[in-house]
Design a protein around this motif. Structure first.
Motif, PDB file in Angstrom:
ATOM      1  N   UNK A 101     -39.105  10.843 -54.643  1.00 15.21           N
ATOM      2  CA  UNK A 101     -38.424  11.559 -55.229  1.00 15.21           C
ATOM      3  C   UNK A 101     -36.735  11.064 -54.241  1.00 15.21           C
ATOM      4  N   UNK A 102     -35.611  11.273 -55.717  1.00 15.05           N
ATOM      5  CA  UNK A 102     -34.602  11.080 -54.910  1.00 15.05           C
ATOM      6  C   UNK A 102     -33.046  11.610 -55.486  1.00 15.05           C
ATOM      7  N   UNK A 103     -32.058  11.938 -54.263  1.00 16.52           N
ATOM      8  CA  UNK A 103     -31.380  12.719 -55.508  1.00 16.52           C
ATOM      9  C   UNK A 103     -30.226  11.411 -55.640  1.00 16.52           C
ATOM     10  N   UNK A 104     -29.416  11.595 -56.077  1.00 12.50           N
ATOM     11  CA  UNK A 104     -28.210  10.855 -56.763  1.00 12.50           C
ATOM     12  C   UNK A 104     -27.567  10.081 -55.033  1.00 12.50           C
ATOM     13  N   UNK A 105     -27.077  10.848 -54.259  1.00 12.62           N
ATOM     14  CA  UNK A 105     -26.575  11.139 -53.148  1.00 12.62           C
ATOM     15  C   UNK A 105     -26.970  10.066 -51.386  1.00 12.62           C
ATOM     16  N   UNK A 106     -28.531  10.370 -52.081  1.00  6.80           N
ATOM     17  CA  UNK A 106     -29.843  10.042 -51.312  1.00  6.80           C
ATOM     18  C   UNK A 106     -30.044   8.601 -50.488  1.00  6.80           C
ATOM     19  N   UNK A 152     -35.413  16.370 -65.491  1.00  2.42           N
ATOM     20  CA  UNK A 152     -34.349  16.340 -65.610  1.00  2.42           C
ATOM     21  C   UNK A 152     -33.953  17.188 -65.340  1.00  2.42           C
ATOM     22  N   UNK A 153     -34.031  18.839 -65.068  1.00  8.85           N
ATOM     23  CA  UNK A 153     -33.595  19.623 -63.602  1.00  8.85           C
ATOM     24  C   UNK A 153     -33.550  19.631 -62.407  1.00  8.85           C
ATOM     25  N   UNK A 154     -34.719  18.878 -62.433  1.00  6.72           N
ATOM     26  CA  UNK A 154     -35.099  18.376 -60.288  1.00  6.72           C
ATOM     27  C   UNK A 154     -34.119  17.674 -59.571  1.00  6.72           C
ATOM     28  N   UNK A 155     -33.051  18.189 -59.168  1.00  2.00           N
ATOM     29  CA  UNK A 155     -32.249  17.773 -58.131  1.00  2.00           C
ATOM     30  C   UNK A 155     -32.679  16.715 -57.670  1.00  2.00           C
ATOM     31  N   UNK A 156     -34.015  16.922 -56.540  1.00  2.00           N
ATOM     32  CA  UNK A 156     -34.895  15.827 -55.983  1.00  2.00           C
ATOM     33  C   UNK A 156     -35.088  14.552 -56.766  1.00  2.00           C
ATOM     34  N   UNK A 157     -34.486  14.886 -58.198  1.00  2.00           N
ATOM     35  CA  UNK A 157     -35.346  13.677 -58.718  1.00  2.00           C
ATOM     36  C   UNK A 157     -34.295  12.717 -59.343  1.00  2.00           C
ATOM     37  N   UNK A 158     -32.931  13.345 -59.602  1.00  2.00           N
ATOM     38  CA  UNK A 158     -31.875  12.873 -60.070  1.00  2.00           C
ATOM     39  C   UNK A 158     -31.967  11.567 -59.835  1.00  2.00           C
ATOM     40  N   UNK A 159     -31.553  11.145 -58.737  1.00  2.00           N
ATOM     41  CA  UNK A 159     -31.849   9.502 -58.071  1.00  2.00           C
ATOM     42  C   UNK A 159     -32.821   8.887 -58.886  1.00  2.00           C
ATOM     43  N   UNK A 217     -34.619   9.323 -61.526  1.00  2.46           N
ATOM     44  CA  UNK A 217     -34.302   8.782 -62.973  1.00  2.46           C
ATOM     45  C   UNK A 217     -33.892   7.823 -62.529  1.00  2.46           C
ATOM     46  N   UNK A 218     -32.447   7.602 -62.434  1.00  4.18           N
ATOM     47  CA  UNK A 218     -31.737   7.205 -62.449  1.00  4.18           C
ATOM     48  C   UNK A 218     -31.648   6.033 -62.229  1.00  4.18           C
ATOM     49  N   UNK A 219     -32.616   4.891 -61.452  1.00  7.99           N
ATOM     50  CA  UNK A 219     -33.018   4.115 -60.665  1.00  7.99           C
ATOM     51  C   UNK A 219     -34.229   3.158 -62.370  1.00  7.99           C
ATOM     52  N   UNK A 220     -35.082   4.744 -63.389  1.00  5.07           N
ATOM     53  CA  UNK A 220     -35.516   3.927 -64.220  1.00  5.07           C
ATOM     54  C   UNK A 220     -34.272   3.965 -64.976  1.00  5.07           C
ATOM     55  N   UNK A 221     -33.332   4.794 -65.400  1.00  2.00           N
ATOM     56  CA  UNK A 221     -32.510   4.455 -66.375  1.00  2.00           C
ATOM     57  C   UNK A 221     -31.539   3.078 -66.672  1.00  2.00           C
ATOM     58  N   UNK A 222     -31.493   2.915 -65.542  1.00  2.00           N
ATOM     59  CA  UNK A 222     -30.436   1.905 -65.055  1.00  2.00           C
ATOM     60  C   UNK A 222     -31.221   0.337 -65.104  1.00  2.00           C
ATOM     61  N   UNK A 223     -32.389   0.215 -65.032  1.00  2.00           N
ATOM     62  CA  UNK A 223     -33.220  -0.441 -64.499  1.00  2.00           C
ATOM     63  C   UNK A 223     -33.408  -0.865 -63.363  1.00  2.00           C
ATOM     64  N   UNK A 224     -33.091  -0.774 -62.670  1.00  2.00           N
ATOM     65  CA  UNK A 224     -33.031  -0.300 -60.917  1.00  2.00           C
ATOM     66  C   UNK A 224     -34.504   0.110 -60.574  1.00  2.00           C
ATOM     67  N   UNK A 225     -36.020   0.449 -61.120  1.00  3.22           N
ATOM     68  CA  UNK A 225     -37.173   0.682 -60.891  1.00  3.22           C
ATOM     69  C   UNK A 225     -37.971   1.092 -61.927  1.00  3.22           C
TER      70      UNK A 225
END
Length: 286
Positions: free
Chosen positions: A158-163, A186-193, A195-203
């Motif tokens: 799990x990761x927040x956006x600014x973690x 999509x509602x969990x702050x601890x998953x925002x980061x 989910x973003x990694x997956x969306x951008x292809x970083x993970x």
């Protein structure tokens, strides 16, 4: 607990820290450094504010990874890091902890206790910082580059956006290390980061199928190292299965152009040595 000084080019690290920039010149460690600890490694990192979902993922995947021979690397902070190491020890696995503070600092009761347990179970705890130096904002991102450098694969629970976990993923990208992130709500702050990694292809998304594949990949790496010990017939059969995939005896005989009578002893040797397995008449690489 005895502390000793070592260097980033210590042969025990198998050259893993050579990719790390800025270079790792000195490290202090507790526990015995052994080359086999770093043969197959995975970093498990994530939020300090771990959810029940994150906990359940760790409890599911860590025993599987330990069971296939992975050493678990993490940062010993509360949350995901500490639980990953606890489950590693409970599973009989090897743990490598990398601190963001001085090797002799009394940080907090839980991380200090866990440090002692990791060493007592044969693992090792490392720090780039000597004595009782306090952890600071800059020491944790610097610590993350060592976690990545020591690892074959990075798993983000799990990761927040600014973690700080976001910096770990960026270090992995720089070093060309594969990153997997656990998809979250999509509602969990601890998953925002994550989910973003997956969306951008970083993970890539971590799923049960991927966890099983990682276990198989680990075994495949070991088998690849052992191929030189196989005779020519065994190497040819393993090579054929690698290209074609699971096959029956008749398919192997036809494809390789040899008789079934000559093929069966080779299959038997490879199965006994654990390189291949048979299920319902189909042979596949383990």
């Amino acid at each position: 607990m005895k502390v000793r000084e070592t260097r980033g080019n210590d042969t025990a690290f198998r050259g893993r820290l050579e990719l790390v920039k800025p270079p790792v010149k000195k490290l202090w460690c507790r526990g015995e450094l052994k080359e086999e600890y770093f043969a197959k490694t995975v970093a498990i990192v994530g939020s300090r504010r771990m959810s029940r979902y994150g906990r359940s993922v760790i409890e599911e995947i860590v025993p599987k990874l330990c069971g296939t021979g992975y050493t678990i690397v993490s940062g010993l902070m509360y949350g995901v890091d500490q639980l990953a190491h606890k489950k590693t020890l409970e599973s009989g696995g090897l743990a490598v902890g990398v601190l963001g503070w001085g090797i002799e600092r009394v940080n907090d009761p839980e991380s200090d206790r866990l440090t002692d347990e990791i060493v007592a179970h044969g693992g090792v705890v490392l720090s780039e910082y000597p004595d009782d130096m306090r952890g600071q904002l800059w020491t944790f991102p610097q610590r993350n580059r060592i976690v990545v450098g020591l690892s074959d694969i990075i798993i983000v629970i799990e990761a927040g956006i600014k973690s700080g976990t976001m910096s770990t993923a960026q270090w992995a990208k720089k070093m060309g290390k594969p990153v997997y992130a656990v998809p979250g709500s999509m509602f969990a702050k601890t998953s925002e980061g994550a989910n973003l990694m997956i969306e951008t292809g970083l993970a890539k998304p971590l799923t049960n199928a991927v966890v099983e594949e990682l276990g198989g990949r680990g075994n495949a790496f070991e088998k690849k190292r052992e191929l030189k010990a196989l005779d020519l017939d065994e190497q040819a059969l393993v090579g054929f299965l690698t290209v074609v995939g699971p096959s029956s005896v008749n398919e192997l005989a036809r494809g390789m152009g040899i008789g079934v009578g000559d093929l069966l002893p080779v299959l038997a040797r490879l199965e006994l040595s654990g390189v291949i397995a048979e299920e319902r008449g189909i042979f596949a690489i383990v």
